[in-house]
Design a protein around this motif. Structure first.
Motif, PDB file in Angstrom:
ATOM      1  N   PHE A 181       0.837  -1.205   0.000  1.00 24.76           N
ATOM      2  CA  PHE A 181       0.000   0.000   0.000  1.00 24.76           C
ATOM      3  C   PHE A 181       0.865   1.246   0.000  1.00 24.76           C
ATOM      4  CE2 PHE A 181      -2.769  -3.283   1.498  1.00 24.76           C
ATOM      5  CZ  PHE A 181      -4.037  -2.933   1.061  1.00 24.76           C
ATOM      6  N   PRO A 182       0.298   2.372  -0.447  1.00 20.85           N
ATOM      7  CA  PRO A 182       1.074   3.613  -0.462  1.00 20.85           C
ATOM      8  C   PRO A 182       1.331   4.189   0.924  1.00 20.85           C
ATOM      9  CG  PRO A 182      -1.184   4.014  -1.185  1.00 20.85           C
ATOM     10  CD  PRO A 182      -1.017   2.533  -1.088  1.00 20.85           C
ATOM     11  N   SER A 183       0.531   3.779   1.913  1.00 19.07           N
ATOM     12  CA  SER A 183       0.712   4.292   3.274  1.00 19.07           C
ATOM     13  C   SER A 183       0.144   3.302   4.274  1.00 19.07           C
ATOM     14  CB  SER A 183       0.009   5.644   3.434  1.00 19.07           C
ATOM     15  OG  SER A 183      -1.401   5.475   3.359  1.00 19.07           O
ATOM     16  N   VAL A 184       0.572   3.439   5.526  1.00 14.86           N
ATOM     17  CA  VAL A 184       0.002   2.622   6.596  1.00 14.86           C
ATOM     18  C   VAL A 184      -1.481   2.918   6.739  1.00 14.86           C
ATOM     19  CG1 VAL A 184       0.014   2.221   9.091  1.00 14.86           C
ATOM     20  CG2 VAL A 184       2.175   2.342   7.848  1.00 14.86           C
ATOM     21  N   ASP A 185      -1.862   4.186   6.628  1.00 15.62           N
ATOM     22  CA  ASP A 185      -3.275   4.552   6.761  1.00 15.62           C
ATOM     23  C   ASP A 185      -4.133   3.812   5.737  1.00 15.62           C
ATOM     24  OD1 ASP A 185      -2.482   6.241   8.744  1.00 15.62           O
ATOM     25  OD2 ASP A 185      -2.851   8.106   7.643  1.00 15.62           O
ATOM     26  N   THR A 190      11.932 -11.139  -0.971  1.00 16.75           N
ATOM     27  CA  THR A 190      12.030  -9.989  -1.877  1.00 16.75           C
ATOM     28  C   THR A 190      10.695  -9.243  -1.916  1.00 16.75           C
ATOM     29  OG1 THR A 190      11.475 -11.411  -3.757  1.00 16.75           O
ATOM     30  CG2 THR A 190      13.823 -11.034  -3.306  1.00 16.75           C
ATOM     31  N   LEU A 191      10.044  -9.117  -0.767  1.00 15.84           N
ATOM     32  CA  LEU A 191       8.758  -8.438  -0.705  1.00 15.84           C
ATOM     33  C   LEU A 191       8.945  -6.929  -0.872  1.00 15.84           C
ATOM     34  CD1 LEU A 191       7.408 -10.454   2.339  1.00 15.84           C
ATOM     35  CD2 LEU A 191       6.555 -10.614  -0.006  1.00 15.84           C
ATOM     36  N   PRO A 192       7.965  -6.221  -1.447  1.00  8.56           N
ATOM     37  CA  PRO A 192       8.063  -4.764  -1.561  1.00  8.56           C
ATOM     38  C   PRO A 192       8.250  -4.131  -0.178  1.00  8.56           C
ATOM     39  CG  PRO A 192       6.225  -5.593  -2.862  1.00  8.56           C
ATOM     40  CD  PRO A 192       6.708  -6.745  -2.041  1.00  8.56           C
ATOM     41  N   GLU A 193       9.191  -3.224  -0.054  1.00  5.50           N
ATOM     42  CA  GLU A 193       9.467  -2.596   1.249  1.00  5.50           C
ATOM     43  C   GLU A 193       8.579  -1.372   1.402  1.00  5.50           C
ATOM     44  OE1 GLU A 193      13.712  -2.183   1.607  1.00  5.50           O
ATOM     45  OE2 GLU A 193      14.002  -4.365   1.619  1.00  5.50           O
ATOM     46  N   ALA A 194       7.296  -1.670   1.587  1.00  4.68           N
ATOM     47  CA  ALA A 194       6.251  -0.664   1.737  1.00  4.68           C
ATOM     48  C   ALA A 194       5.242  -1.214   2.743  1.00  4.68           C
ATOM     49  CB  ALA A 194       5.579  -0.398   0.391  1.00  4.68           C
ATOM     50  N   PRO A 195       4.372  -0.363   3.300  1.00  7.08           N
ATOM     51  CA  PRO A 195       3.325  -0.894   4.188  1.00  7.08           C
ATOM     52  C   PRO A 195       2.563  -2.012   3.488  1.00  7.08           C
ATOM     53  CG  PRO A 195       3.361   1.499   4.279  1.00  7.08           C
ATOM     54  CD  PRO A 195       4.303   1.109   3.165  1.00  7.08           C
ATOM     55  N   THR A 196       2.433  -3.133   4.159  1.00  7.25           N
ATOM     56  CA  THR A 196       1.947  -4.351   3.508  1.00  7.25           C
ATOM     57  C   THR A 196       0.956  -5.086   4.400  1.00  7.25           C
ATOM     58  OG1 THR A 196       4.019  -4.616   2.279  1.00  7.25           O
ATOM     59  CG2 THR A 196       2.682  -6.593   2.570  1.00  7.25           C
ATOM     60  N   LEU A 197      -0.046  -5.685   3.776  1.00  5.93           N
ATOM     61  CA  LEU A 197      -0.964  -6.580   4.471  1.00  5.93           C
ATOM     62  C   LEU A 197      -0.729  -8.015   4.010  1.00  5.93           C
ATOM     63  CD1 LEU A 197      -4.366  -4.637   4.390  1.00  5.93           C
ATOM     64  CD2 LEU A 197      -2.764  -4.847   6.307  1.00  5.93           C
ATOM     65  N   ALA A 231      -7.396   2.879  12.969  1.00  2.00           N
ATOM     66  CA  ALA A 231      -6.708   3.789  12.052  1.00  2.00           C
ATOM     67  C   ALA A 231      -6.223   5.026  12.793  1.00  2.00           C
ATOM     68  CB  ALA A 231      -7.636   4.178  10.904  1.00  2.00           C
ATOM     69  N   GLU A 232      -7.080   5.584  13.640  1.00  2.00           N
ATOM     70  CA  GLU A 232      -6.715   6.769  14.412  1.00  2.00           C
ATOM     71  C   GLU A 232      -5.553   6.481  15.342  1.00  2.00           C
ATOM     72  OE1 GLU A 232      -8.821   9.693  17.767  1.00  2.00           O
ATOM     73  OE2 GLU A 232      -9.945   8.035  16.846  1.00  2.00           O
ATOM     74  N   CYS A 233      -5.588   5.311  15.985  1.00  2.19           N
ATOM     75  CA  CYS A 233      -4.539   4.949  16.948  1.00  2.19           C
ATOM     76  C   CYS A 233      -3.189   4.763  16.250  1.00  2.19           C
ATOM     77  CB  CYS A 233      -4.941   3.673  17.690  1.00  2.19           C
ATOM     78  SG  CYS A 233      -3.867   3.272  19.087  1.00  2.19           S
ATOM     79  N   ILE A 234      -3.181   4.057  15.141  1.00  2.00           N
ATOM     80  CA  ILE A 234      -1.917   3.818  14.435  1.00  2.00           C
ATOM     81  C   ILE A 234      -1.391   5.113  13.815  1.00  2.00           C
ATOM     82  CG2 ILE A 234      -0.911   2.669  12.434  1.00  2.00           C
ATOM     83  CD1 ILE A 234      -2.466   0.183  13.141  1.00  2.00           C
ATOM     84  N   HIS A 235      -2.276   5.947  13.266  1.00  2.00           N
ATOM     85  CA  HIS A 235      -1.836   7.210  12.683  1.00  2.00           C
ATOM     86  C   HIS A 235      -1.156   8.090  13.738  1.00  2.00           C
ATOM     87  CE1 HIS A 235      -1.894  10.567   9.818  1.00  2.00           C
ATOM     88  NE2 HIS A 235      -2.204  11.334  10.859  1.00  2.00           N
TER      89      HIS A 235
END
Length: 465
Positions: free
Chosen positions: A230-234, A271-278, A353-357
């Motif tokens: 994903f482009p962001s954790v949010d 070799t996973l993308p180094e971005a926020p991931t689920l 979402a609020e807590c992690i942000h």
């Protein structure tokens, strides 16, 4: 390193040697092994270690220790991260790892009875051929006794629940050395106080769990796992919340931030993308799994998720989840020699979402490497805060970030610990979460069951002034 301040009574040592022979040890290396865990706390060694092989032996040790007013600390494999097994006041560590027999499998009733030293991987190995499995998976190959004592959960909790929901009954040795069975194999009961739930999560402070009867589940017809960046954790968290609120019955959904993926790639050679991931996993029928996966992928794409990578073969799923389970140890390698302030708050899913942000905003204010990952399907996430324990500035920053995330979770009607337990590390948060009257009630229970304060003393309840 802390050791006991007073030697064991000679009569107790002699009695333990006579009864257990070489299964009783006062060797320095054995004591050190049993006086530390994966926590940031310095080792605190017991005065001796007994390797028990039966409930009756555990009861005999407890009775002897009660006679001589010596503390007892149950020990499984030492995988806890909150200091549960540390011998704060010395005493005898009772190692239950040798009590590792699967006693009875009732496939037709979907339950199994095991000794406390059976590990989750061992149990699932012994269930092969039955079509059943035990789903609670905290990552470490912990003993079931330890998992019950800390009320553990893990990656599958979003679908299958935690140890609290999956323990039917226990065999417990009380502080008096008596053997009590807390329930039956029936799936429900209204017979008196719920003693099973009293001991699940008690961290060895009210008694020692020696046997458990737990629920089993049919192995799903189909399983499918997926990874999506994903482009962001949010954006990733929004995907989780929408998926859960739509009622998609995902079996597992894990969030890993970019720093965690970087650590995993180095540690696990992925070799996973180094971005926020689920990481997702779906269980059910072939058609059901496909429907769940397609709906989840649609939700993810609406939040900017891309490059869904699917794993349907067993070996590919195992490799994926092993990488997830390696996350903690992978993150430790980001700062070799560092210790970790582990956090594992849990909040209502609507506040996640609020807590992690807000937590990420706090992380940006400190100089420490901090990884974020967790079982976000049930609102539970972790920070791996890496500190040099000899550096006062880093320790201050670590304490600050830990306190911030816990206080925020409690303010959001969440908890300071979703699965690790209180142990030594979170005692000072217990009053914030439960209030003075709640903690006073816990003290009343502890005093009523263990008036001599010999059962894993110094854990859970904050010290009194």
């Amino acid at each position: 390193m802390t050791t006991a301040s007073a030697p064991l009574p000679a009569a107790l040592v002699e009695a333990l040697r006579q009864q257990f022979g070489t299964r009783y040890s006062q060797g320095e290396s054995v004591r050190l092994q049993h006086g530390r865990d994966e926590s940031k706390h310095e080792p605190m060694l017991p005065d001796g270690v007994v390797f028990a092989e039966s409930t009756e032996e555990v009861a005999a040790v407890v009775r002897l220790c009660r006679e001589y007013r010596v503390p007892v600390i149950p020990y499984g494999v030492g995988s806890s991260v909150e200091g549960h097994v540390l011998a704060v006041h010395g005493g005898i560590s009772i190692d239950l790892s040798g009590m590792n027999r699967v006693l009875s499998i009732h496939a037709e009733d979907l339950d199994v009875t095991v000794q406390a030293g059976v590990t989750r991987k061992q149990l699932n190995d012994e269930l092969k051929g039955t079509g059943l499995f035990f789903p609670i998976d905290p990552g470490a190959d912990a003993t079931l006794g330890g998992m019950a004592a800390t009320r553990a959960s893990g990656t599958n909790a979003v679908r299958y629940g935690t140890m609290r929901e999956n323990v039917l009954s226990l065999t417990v040795v009380t502080p008096e050395g008596k053997i009590v069975r807390t329930g039956s194999r029936a799936r429900k009961s209204s017979a008196g106080y719920d003693l099973t739930r009293l001991f699940v999560g008690s961290e060895g402070t009210l008694g020692i769990i020696t046997e458990l009867t737990v629920k089993l589940y049919p192995i799903p017809e189909a399983m499918s796992a997926a990874v999506c960046a994903f482009p962001s954790v949010d954006a990733a968290v929004d995907t989780v919340i929408q998926t859960i609120q739509l009622g998609v019955p995902v079996a597992r959904v894990e969030l890993l931030d970019a720093l965690t993926l970087q650590a995993i790639n180095r540690y696990s050679k992925t070799t996973l993308p180094e971005a926020p991931t689920l990481f997702f996993e779906f269980h059910g029928s072939d058609s059901g799994v496909q429907e769940q996966a397609e709906l989840t992928q649609e939700i993810a794409q609406g939040n900017g998720g891309q490059d869904f990578q699917w794993a349907t073969r067993q070996e590919d799923r195992s490799r994926l989840w092993q990488a997830r389970h390696d996350a903690y140890f992978a993150c430790l390698q980001l700062k070799p020699g560092a210790r970790c302030f582990p956090t594992d708050v849990c909040v209502p899913i609507s506040r996640l979402a609020e807590c992690i942000h807000a937590t990420n905003e706090d992380i940006a204010q400190v100089s420490l490497p901090i990884a974020l990952f967790g079982h976000v399907g049930d609102g539970n996430f972790h920070l791996v805060v890496l500190v040099d324990t000899d550096n006062p500035k880093e320790m201050t920053e670590g304490e600050w970030i830990s306190q911030r995330v816990v206080e925020r979770a409690i303010a959001m009607e969440g908890t300071c610990t979703g699965e690790h337990g209180i142990g030594l590390g979170k005692q000072h948060y217990l009053l914030q979460e439960h209030g003075e009257d709640g903690v006073a009630l816990m003290r009343t229970l502890k005093t009523a069951l263990d008036p001599l304060n010999l059962m894993n003393p110094g854990k859970i309840l904050p010290p009194q002034a």
